[in-house]
Design a protein around this motif. Sequence first.
Motif, PDB file in Angstrom:
ATOM      1  N   THR A 243     -20.561 -27.332 -39.040  1.00  0.00           N
ATOM      2  CA  THR A 243     -19.373 -27.301 -39.903  1.00  0.00           C
ATOM      3  C   THR A 243     -18.168 -26.895 -39.054  1.00  0.00           C
ATOM      4  O   THR A 243     -18.051 -25.750 -38.623  1.00  0.00           O
ATOM      5  CB  THR A 243     -19.550 -26.284 -41.040  1.00  0.00           C
ATOM      6  OG1 THR A 243     -20.768 -26.533 -41.737  1.00  0.00           O
ATOM      7  CG2 THR A 243     -18.377 -26.359 -42.018  1.00  0.00           C
ATOM      8  N   VAL A 244     -17.279 -27.846 -38.780  1.00  0.00           N
ATOM      9  CA  VAL A 244     -16.132 -27.561 -37.916  1.00  0.00           C
ATOM     10  C   VAL A 244     -14.868 -28.222 -38.462  1.00  0.00           C
ATOM     11  O   VAL A 244     -14.920 -29.079 -39.332  1.00  0.00           O
ATOM     12  CB  VAL A 244     -16.363 -28.039 -36.460  1.00  0.00           C
ATOM     13  CG1 VAL A 244     -17.534 -27.324 -35.816  1.00  0.00           C
ATOM     14  CG2 VAL A 244     -16.563 -29.545 -36.396  1.00  0.00           C
ATOM     15  N   SER A 245     -13.731 -27.758 -37.917  1.00  0.00           N
ATOM     16  CA  SER A 245     -12.434 -28.386 -38.150  1.00  0.00           C
ATOM     17  C   SER A 245     -12.127 -28.463 -39.647  1.00  0.00           C
ATOM     18  O   SER A 245     -12.108 -27.438 -40.331  1.00  0.00           O
ATOM     19  CB  SER A 245     -12.419 -29.771 -37.490  1.00  0.00           C
ATOM     20  OG  SER A 245     -11.124 -30.300 -37.414  1.00  0.00           O
ATOM     21  N   SER A 246     -11.895 -29.660 -40.186  1.00  0.00           N
ATOM     22  CA  SER A 246     -11.549 -29.760 -41.603  1.00  0.00           C
ATOM     23  C   SER A 246     -12.682 -29.276 -42.500  1.00  0.00           C
ATOM     24  O   SER A 246     -12.444 -28.820 -43.623  1.00  0.00           O
ATOM     25  CB  SER A 246     -11.168 -31.200 -41.964  1.00  0.00           C
ATOM     26  OG  SER A 246     -12.247 -32.081 -41.747  1.00  0.00           O
ATOM     27  N   GLY A 247     -13.931 -29.345 -42.008  1.00  0.00           N
ATOM     28  CA  GLY A 247     -15.037 -28.776 -42.774  1.00  0.00           C
ATOM     29  C   GLY A 247     -14.881 -27.283 -42.944  1.00  0.00           C
ATOM     30  O   GLY A 247     -15.205 -26.726 -44.008  1.00  0.00           O
ATOM     31  N   GLU A 248     -14.364 -26.609 -41.912  1.00  0.00           N
ATOM     32  CA  GLU A 248     -14.116 -25.171 -42.003  1.00  0.00           C
ATOM     33  C   GLU A 248     -12.931 -24.863 -42.922  1.00  0.00           C
ATOM     34  O   GLU A 248     -12.915 -23.834 -43.604  1.00  0.00           O
ATOM     35  CB  GLU A 248     -13.876 -24.611 -40.606  1.00  0.00           C
ATOM     36  CG  GLU A 248     -15.135 -24.640 -39.735  1.00  0.00           C
ATOM     37  CD  GLU A 248     -14.905 -24.222 -38.306  1.00  0.00           C
ATOM     38  OE1 GLU A 248     -15.426 -23.161 -37.883  1.00  0.00           O
ATOM     39  OE2 GLU A 248     -14.192 -24.956 -37.587  1.00  0.00           O
ATOM     40  N   ILE A 249     -11.955 -25.756 -42.960  1.00  0.00           N
ATOM     41  CA  ILE A 249     -10.799 -25.539 -43.838  1.00  0.00           C
ATOM     42  C   ILE A 249     -11.219 -25.634 -45.302  1.00  0.00           C
ATOM     43  O   ILE A 249     -10.686 -24.925 -46.164  1.00  0.00           O
ATOM     44  CB  ILE A 249      -9.675 -26.539 -43.504  1.00  0.00           C
ATOM     45  CG1 ILE A 249      -9.174 -26.277 -42.090  1.00  0.00           C
ATOM     46  CG2 ILE A 249      -8.524 -26.411 -44.495  1.00  0.00           C
ATOM     47  CD1 ILE A 249      -8.190 -27.306 -41.569  1.00  0.00           C
ATOM     48  N   VAL A 250     -12.199 -26.479 -45.595  1.00  0.00           N
ATOM     49  CA  VAL A 250     -12.749 -26.523 -46.959  1.00  0.00           C
ATOM     50  C   VAL A 250     -13.297 -25.153 -47.338  1.00  0.00           C
ATOM     51  O   VAL A 250     -13.048 -24.645 -48.446  1.00  0.00           O
ATOM     52  CB  VAL A 250     -13.850 -27.591 -47.061  1.00  0.00           C
ATOM     53  CG1 VAL A 250     -14.556 -27.503 -48.418  1.00  0.00           C
ATOM     54  CG2 VAL A 250     -13.267 -28.985 -46.862  1.00  0.00           C
ATOM     55  N   VAL A 251     -14.015 -24.527 -46.408  1.00  0.00           N
ATOM     56  CA  VAL A 251     -14.568 -23.196 -46.672  1.00  0.00           C
ATOM     57  C   VAL A 251     -13.431 -22.189 -46.882  1.00  0.00           C
ATOM     58  O   VAL A 251     -13.490 -21.347 -47.788  1.00  0.00           O
ATOM     59  CB  VAL A 251     -15.482 -22.749 -45.511  1.00  0.00           C
ATOM     60  CG1 VAL A 251     -16.064 -21.361 -45.798  1.00  0.00           C
ATOM     61  CG2 VAL A 251     -16.604 -23.754 -45.297  1.00  0.00           C
ATOM     62  N   MET A 252     -12.394 -22.270 -46.056  1.00  0.00           N
ATOM     63  CA  MET A 252     -11.234 -21.370 -46.222  1.00  0.00           C
ATOM     64  C   MET A 252     -10.637 -21.525 -47.620  1.00  0.00           C
ATOM     65  O   MET A 252     -10.269 -20.525 -48.256  1.00  0.00           O
ATOM     66  CB  MET A 252     -10.153 -21.704 -45.191  1.00  0.00           C
ATOM     67  CG  MET A 252     -10.524 -21.476 -43.760  1.00  0.00           C
ATOM     68  SD  MET A 252      -9.129 -21.971 -42.684  1.00  0.00           S
ATOM     69  CE  MET A 252      -9.987 -22.168 -41.119  1.00  0.00           C
ATOM     70  N   ALA A 253     -10.516 -22.753 -48.085  1.00  0.00           N
ATOM     71  CA  ALA A 253      -9.891 -23.002 -49.394  1.00  0.00           C
ATOM     72  C   ALA A 253     -10.680 -22.369 -50.529  1.00  0.00           C
ATOM     73  O   ALA A 253     -10.113 -21.936 -51.534  1.00  0.00           O
ATOM     74  CB  ALA A 253      -9.753 -24.510 -49.622  1.00  0.00           C
ATOM     75  N   PHE A 254     -12.005 -22.287 -50.371  1.00  0.00           N
ATOM     76  CA  PHE A 254     -12.845 -21.717 -51.421  1.00  0.00           C
ATOM     77  C   PHE A 254     -13.018 -20.216 -51.283  1.00  0.00           C
ATOM     78  O   PHE A 254     -13.425 -19.556 -52.242  1.00  0.00           O
ATOM     79  CB  PHE A 254     -14.224 -22.395 -51.408  1.00  0.00           C
ATOM     80  CG  PHE A 254     -14.287 -23.666 -52.190  1.00  0.00           C
ATOM     81  CD1 PHE A 254     -14.664 -23.659 -53.523  1.00  0.00           C
ATOM     82  CD2 PHE A 254     -13.958 -24.875 -51.596  1.00  0.00           C
ATOM     83  CE1 PHE A 254     -14.726 -24.838 -54.261  1.00  0.00           C
ATOM     84  CE2 PHE A 254     -14.012 -26.067 -52.315  1.00  0.00           C
ATOM     85  CZ  PHE A 254     -14.400 -26.048 -53.650  1.00  0.00           C
ATOM     86  N   ARG A 255     -12.733 -19.668 -50.102  1.00  0.00           N
ATOM     87  CA  ARG A 255     -13.010 -18.252 -49.869  1.00  0.00           C
ATOM     88  C   ARG A 255     -12.240 -17.337 -50.823  1.00  0.00           C
ATOM     89  O   ARG A 255     -12.705 -16.252 -51.158  1.00  0.00           O
ATOM     90  CB  ARG A 255     -12.654 -17.899 -48.420  1.00  0.00           C
ATOM     91  CG  ARG A 255     -13.863 -18.082 -47.480  1.00  0.00           C
ATOM     92  CD  ARG A 255     -14.145 -16.761 -46.815  1.00  0.00           C
ATOM     93  NE  ARG A 255     -15.527 -16.593 -46.443  1.00  0.00           N
ATOM     94  CZ  ARG A 255     -15.950 -16.351 -45.200  1.00  0.00           C
ATOM     95  NH1 ARG A 255     -15.095 -16.346 -44.206  1.00  0.00           N
ATOM     96  NH2 ARG A 255     -17.213 -16.124 -44.973  1.00  0.00           N
ATOM     97  N   SER A 256     -11.060 -17.731 -51.237  1.00  0.00           N
ATOM     98  CA  SER A 256     -10.268 -16.887 -52.130  1.00  0.00           C
ATOM     99  C   SER A 256     -10.514 -17.225 -53.606  1.00  0.00           C
ATOM    100  O   SER A 256      -9.841 -16.681 -54.487  1.00  0.00           O
ATOM    101  CB  SER A 256      -8.784 -17.046 -51.809  1.00  0.00           C
ATOM    102  OG  SER A 256      -8.390 -18.405 -51.908  1.00  0.00           O
ATOM    103  N   ARG A 257     -11.472 -18.105 -53.869  1.00  0.00           N
ATOM    104  CA  ARG A 257     -11.795 -18.486 -55.246  1.00  0.00           C
ATOM    105  C   ARG A 257     -12.789 -17.486 -55.820  1.00  0.00           C
ATOM    106  O   ARG A 257     -13.724 -17.045 -55.164  1.00  0.00           O
ATOM    107  CB  ARG A 257     -12.401 -19.894 -55.257  1.00  0.00           C
ATOM    108  CG  ARG A 257     -12.737 -20.425 -56.649  1.00  0.00           C
ATOM    109  CD  ARG A 257     -13.510 -21.734 -56.518  1.00  0.00           C
ATOM    110  NE  ARG A 257     -13.801 -22.327 -57.811  1.00  0.00           N
ATOM    111  CZ  ARG A 257     -14.837 -22.019 -58.575  1.00  0.00           C
ATOM    112  NH1 ARG A 257     -15.702 -21.082 -58.172  1.00  0.00           N
ATOM    113  NH2 ARG A 257     -15.023 -22.625 -59.744  1.00  0.00           N
ATOM    114  N   LYS A 258     -12.609 -17.137 -57.099  1.00  0.00           N
ATOM    115  CA  LYS A 258     -13.541 -16.247 -57.776  1.00  0.00           C
ATOM    116  C   LYS A 258     -14.867 -16.971 -58.011  1.00  0.00           C
ATOM    117  O   LYS A 258     -14.929 -18.200 -58.071  1.00  0.00           O
ATOM    118  CB  LYS A 258     -12.946 -15.775 -59.103  1.00  0.00           C
ATOM    119  CG  LYS A 258     -11.712 -14.886 -58.954  1.00  0.00           C
ATOM    120  CD  LYS A 258     -11.203 -14.448 -60.311  1.00  0.00           C
ATOM    121  CE  LYS A 258      -9.991 -13.538 -60.174  1.00  0.00           C
ATOM    122  NZ  LYS A 258      -9.457 -13.102 -61.495  1.00  0.00           N
ATOM    123  N   ASN A 259     -15.918 -16.175 -58.172  1.00  0.00           N
ATOM    124  CA  ASN A 259     -17.256 -16.714 -58.460  1.00  0.00           C
ATOM    125  C   ASN A 259     -17.725 -17.695 -57.388  1.00  0.00           C
ATOM    126  O   ASN A 259     -18.347 -18.724 -57.702  1.00  0.00           O
ATOM    127  CB  ASN A 259     -17.282 -17.395 -59.839  1.00  0.00           C
ATOM    128  CG  ASN A 259     -17.028 -16.426 -60.957  1.00  0.00           C
ATOM    129  OD1 ASN A 259     -17.345 -15.241 -60.869  1.00  0.00           O
ATOM    130  ND2 ASN A 259     -16.442 -16.920 -62.044  1.00  0.00           N
TER     131      ASN A 259
END
Length: 321
Positions: A243-259
């Motif tokens: 999981t790299v690059s834009s795949g990691e940005i997807v994770v960043m986008a969800f990290r601040s999401r509740k639940n």
Amino acid sequence: MKAIVKYTFCLFVWLAVDTHGQAQTPGDVSIDTVFARVRQHSVYRKTADWDKLYKQFKSYTDTAKNPFQGFRWLFAQLNDHHSSVRHRGKRYQHSKSTPVGKEDIFRYLRKQESYNSVRVGRFGDYGYIAIPSVGGDDSDTRQFVQAFRDSICRVFKPDVKGWMVDVRANGGGNLFPTMAVLEFLLPDGVFATVRGADNELISQWSLQNGDAYQNGKPETTNGRNCLKKDLSAPVVLLTSPVTVSSGEIVVMAFRSRKNTVVIGDTTGGLVTSNDWMDLSENTVLNISNSYVADRLGNLYKTALVPDIVLAEGYNFENLNQ
């Protein structure tokens, strides 16, 4: 007269060859020009000793059979695994080595990545979405988003209680189609910002009305469909070292999401945002020029560590295991 003609011919031949003995074509660019662009735009431009690097770089390239190999050396000195120079069909990059003991896992995950296929399913009360790497032009990405959404719509029912988002085989690519697919699980508005070496704002990425935007300009044009916003449903993200690059940005986008919880292995650590520069017909520079921050302002400079580390058990053939 013959001597003058012979001398003139030899002069033209000499001018057609660079100082390293490589024949020049109208599409060529000098290594000094490429080095200058790296120095100007690299996210490490404020921290590296560029004068020292240039002397060492020249010492290497002046005697090298292929001076463009020097850019592998340069990126290694910068500890930059994400930048690359493509020249005459060859790419020069300081790639990360496969961790010892994980060779089989990497081969397996990269095989999954190469499928570049949509995978959607359901396990009891939970939906499953595998997000592949995405490339292609605008028409391809529009078709990708629509096909992926149609697949999810066949699974999406009012009784779905949560979602698994699998980015274990996501090796990067075009971020915006992926975010347009997943927007139903995320709030509208800015989901990430791009920051330069001085933390200056370079770009904003956002979601609005079913599409992904960059600086207010739509990067996808699919609009909404059956996927109504579901910001309260539990979400599990699955990650791996691939999981790299834009795949990691997807994770960043969800990290601040509740639940939301991230499970798997530490990501590959190519977290910079890159810019493609066509320097000539034969030479393209893909330069790491900035970092990415999530919607809360958290800036990411290293690999993402999951909330729950689970480094084994990769099985795409039988997801129940």
